[in-house]
Design an enzyme around this catalytic site. Structure first.
Site, mmCIF file in Angstrom:
data_model
loop_
_atom_site.group_PDB
_atom_site.id
_atom_site.type_symbol
_atom_site.label_atom_id
_atom_site.label_comp_id
_atom_site.label_asym_id
_atom_site.label_seq_id
_atom_site.Cartn_x
_atom_site.Cartn_y
_atom_site.Cartn_z
ATOM 1 N N CYS A 9 -6.088 2.057 5.858
ATOM 2 C CA CYS A 9 -6.744 0.814 6.274
ATOM 3 C C CYS A 9 -6.153 0.384 7.625
ATOM 4 C CB CYS A 9 -6.520 -0.264 5.214
ATOM 5 S SG CYS A 9 -4.816 -0.884 5.163
ATOM 6 N N HIS A 39 0.853 -1.182 0.000
ATOM 7 C CA HIS A 39 0.000 0.000 0.000
ATOM 8 C C HIS A 39 0.892 1.236 0.000
ATOM 9 C CE1 HIS A 39 -3.862 -1.932 1.864
ATOM 10 N NE2 HIS A 39 -3.293 -2.728 0.965
ATOM 11 N N CYS A 93 -2.292 -0.212 7.439
ATOM 12 C CA CYS A 93 -1.525 1.027 7.302
ATOM 13 C C CYS A 93 -1.593 1.861 8.576
ATOM 14 C CB CYS A 93 -2.015 1.812 6.102
ATOM 15 S SG CYS A 93 -1.690 0.964 4.537
ATOM 16 N N GLU A 113 0.927 3.881 1.774
ATOM 17 C CA GLU A 113 1.371 4.320 3.096
ATOM 18 C C GLU A 113 2.551 3.485 3.598
ATOM 19 O OE1 GLU A 113 -1.749 3.589 2.055
ATOM 20 O OE2 GLU A 113 -3.217 4.282 3.505
#
Length: 159
Positions: free
Chosen positions: A82, A52, A85, A54
Site C-alpha cells: 500500500c 502491516h 508500506c 511489510e
C-alpha cells in the site's frame, strides 16, 4: 534459496495471519541469503493501523542489522504494498521488492502508484510482481469470503 522459496515462506506467514483472523499478508526481508525478518499482518492483535506485514518486517530487519538502511535487502510480500508500506520501503532503502498479487484498489508498487520506483524520490527499489500471485490472491479471497458469510442466523417462529 531463490525468490520462489522465499515467497513460499511469505505465504506461510500469510496463512498464520489468516488463522489469527488478520488480513492474510505475509512478508520477510532477506539480505545476503540471510532471513532478517519474517512476519505477517498484526493490525488487529496490536490494535495498530501501521502493523502491516511489510512495516513489521522492515522494523525487525533494521533492528537486527542495527541500521535503518536496508540497502542490498529484498522484501518479499504476498500482496502489493500500500502507499504507507511503499513509503517505508523507500525510506528504509530496500533494494528490491518481490510481491505476489496486485492490489487494484490500493496498490502502490504497480497498480495505482509506483512509489518504490518513482525517480522523483531519493531512492528507488526494483519491483518484481506476480510471484505466486494465484496462491496469494486465493488466500485473500478465502479470507474476505469468510468475512462476508458472517455468523449464522437462526430464525425461529413465534407462537
Amino acid at each position: 534459496m531463490k525468490d520462489m522459496e522465499y515467497m513460499q515462506l511469505a505465504l506461510e506467514e500469510a496463512r498464520k495471519a489468516f488463522e489469527m483472523d488478520e488480513v492474510p499478508v505475509g512478508a520477510l526481508v532477506v539480505k545476503g541469503g540471510i532471513i532478517l525478518s519474517r512476519t505477517h499482518n498484526l493490525m488487529e492483535a496490536l490494535r495498530d493501523p501501521t502493523a502491516h506485514a511489510e512495516v513489521l518486517a522492515i522494523r525487525e530487519a533494521a533492528d537486527k542489522l542495527g541500521n535503518w538502511r536496508l540497502e542490498g535487502a529484498t522484501l518479499y510480500v504476498t500482496k502489493e504494498p500500500c502507499p504507507m508500506c511503499a513509503g517505508a520501503i523507500v525510506n528504509a532503502r530496500v533494494s528490491r521488492v518481490v510481491y505476489g498479487c496486485r492490489d487494484e484498489k490500493g496498490g502502490a508498487a504497480d497498480s495505482l502508484y509506483n512509489i518504490p520506483s518513482d525517480t522523483r524520490l531519493n531512492h528507488q527499489a526494483e519491483v518484481v510482481s506476480g510471484l505466486l500471485s494465484e496462491e496469494s490472491a486465493g488466500l485473500l479471497k478465502d479470507f474476505f469470503r469468510s468475512k462476508r458469510k458472517g455468523p449464522g442466523i437462526m430464525i425461529t417462529k413465534s407462537a
